[in-house]
Design an enzyme around this catalytic site. Structure first.
Site, PDB file in Angstrom:
ATOM      1  CG  HIS A  78      -1.873  -1.108   1.297  1.00 33.80           C
ATOM      2  ND1 HIS A  78      -3.135  -1.029   0.756  1.00 33.80           N
ATOM      3  CD2 HIS A  78      -1.753  -2.353   1.827  1.00 33.80           C
ATOM      4  CE1 HIS A  78      -3.766  -2.179   0.953  1.00 33.80           C
ATOM      5  NE2 HIS A  78      -2.948  -2.998   1.591  1.00 33.80           N
ATOM      6  NE  ARG A 124      -2.825   3.638   3.304  1.00 33.17           N
ATOM      7  CZ  ARG A 124      -3.439   2.484   3.473  1.00 33.17           C
ATOM      8  NH1 ARG A 124      -4.023   1.884   2.450  1.00 33.17           N
ATOM      9  NH2 ARG A 124      -3.484   1.915   4.660  1.00 33.17           N
ATOM     10  CG  ASN A 159      -6.816  -0.328  -0.363  1.00 33.30           C
ATOM     11  OD1 ASN A 159      -5.694  -0.201  -0.859  1.00 33.30           O
ATOM     12  ND2 ASN A 159      -7.005  -0.590   0.927  1.00 33.30           N
ATOM     13  CE  LYS A 182      -6.534  -7.599  -2.062  1.00 35.34           C
ATOM     14  NZ  LYS A 182      -5.562  -6.770  -1.349  1.00 35.34           N
ATOM     15  CG  ASP A 209      -1.379  -5.987   3.968  1.00 33.57           C
ATOM     16  OD1 ASP A 209      -1.751  -5.076   3.203  1.00 33.57           O
ATOM     17  OD2 ASP A 209      -2.101  -6.442   4.880  1.00 33.57           O
TER      18      ASP A 209
END
EC number: 3.5.2.3
Length: 343
Positions: free
Chosen positions: A15, A17, A41, A99, A247
């Protein structure tokens, strides 16, 4: 052994961001890893190839000088993702996976899949074009205990999915249980799994005994010690379908230390040294290169990196926090040490 040199590793679950958070965390990964599978995400989620292309450009623009890092982009699967978008993704050259977030399973998953049956044509297109499906392996029904979500997912979702789509490649991300290890060992060769720093180093006691420690809170949640031991055995076994995926998930300190804290552990600041520590404790440093640098690339059908990194055994302090915009980012094992460093 005081030094080890490895083929440059890749992170198969990361991730980054966006904005100030991206600028803070990207150098930690890009100076060590050659590539990373970038999670989609964001708010709003990255659901189209055009959005993935724009996000990729923002990542490349934020790279530190001299870094040779390739972001491997993903799409966020929804109930309405059309097969045509999969065709476009497969032809793009920069989207490497899709995903699956079950709706409500983790951070920014509200737009995720509510019923996988709605995605059958899209999954068939992925199988046809060789585009892997990365899965967050938890069910989210209220009646299922949070510590049992992964086991239910294997029986109710993952195994039926693998059987229905006989050519679909699947990455069972951030596995946390003995049940997941057992499943992977008997699954077809087109099913792989990633393992995180925190699930290899910590169990739920670290999070809950003697007070709640929010910086150990992640999803899937930490499990029992026997599960952690099974994960370590799997990661260090040399099995080619277990590979590195941190992760690593940054959140502002204020979002973690609150009455309703966010899920996510930030480990990118020392990810490879943490894995070296894990493998050394298991007497398996000779297998770290396969886990970190070979297995994931082989599974994704990508060439292994051609350059190398060197680790030196040297106790290295970890900061209490990193500045991040108007807040701070608390890393895994903040204020402590890690036994290795990248030189």
């Amino acid at each position: 052994m005081q030094r080890i040199t490895l083929t440059r590793p890749d992170d198969w679950h990361l991730h980054l961001r966006d904005g100030e958070q991206l600028a803070t965390v990207l150098p930690h990964t890009a100076t060590v890893f050659g590539r990373a599978i970038i999670m989609p995400n964001l708010k709003p989620p990255v659901t189209t190839v055009d959005q993935a292309a724009a996000y990729r450009e923002r990542i490349l623009a934020a790279l530190p000088a001299g870094a040779h890092f390739e972001p491997l982009m993903t799409l966020y699967l929804t109930d309405n993702t059309p097969p045509a978008e999969i065709e476009k993704a497969a032809a793009s050259g920069f989207v490497h996976a899709v995903k699956l977030y079950p709706a409500g399973a983790t951070t920014n998953s509200d737009a995720g899949v509510t019923d996988l049956a709605r995605c059958e044509e899209t999954l068939a297109a992925m199988a046809e074009r060789g585009l892997p499906l990365c899965v967050h392996g938890e069910v989210t029904r209220d009646e299922v205990d949070i510590f049992d979500r992964e086991a239910h997912f294997i029986d109710e979702v993952l195994d039926p999915l693998v059987q229905r789509h006989s050519r679909l490649r699947v990455v069972f991300e951030h596995i946390t249980t003995q049940a997941a290890v057992d499943y992977l060992r008997q699954a077809p060769d087109r099913v792989g799994a990633t393992l995180t720093v925190q699930h290899l180093m910590a169990n739920r006691n670290h999070m809950l005994v003697g007070g709640v420690r929010p910086h150990y809170y992640c999803l899937p949640i930490l499990k029992r010690e026997r599960d952690r031991q099974a994960l370590v055995e799997a990661a260090t076994s040399g099995h080619p379908r277990f590979f590195l995926g941190t992760d690593s998930a940054p959140h502002p300190k204020g979002a973690k230390e609150s009455a309703c804290g966010c899920a996510g552990v930030y480990s990118a600041h020392a990810a490879l040294p943490f894995y070296a520590e894990i493998f050394e404790a298991a007497g398996a440093l000779d297998r770290l290169e396969g886990f970190a640098s070979h297995h994931g690339a082989d599974f994704y059908g990508l060439p292994r990196n051609r350059d190398s990194v060197t680790l030196e055994r040297a106790a290295t302090p970890i900061p209490e926090a990193f500045p991040m915009g108007d807040d701070t980012l608390v890393p895994f094992r903040a204020g402590g040490e890690v036994a290795w460093r990248v030189v």
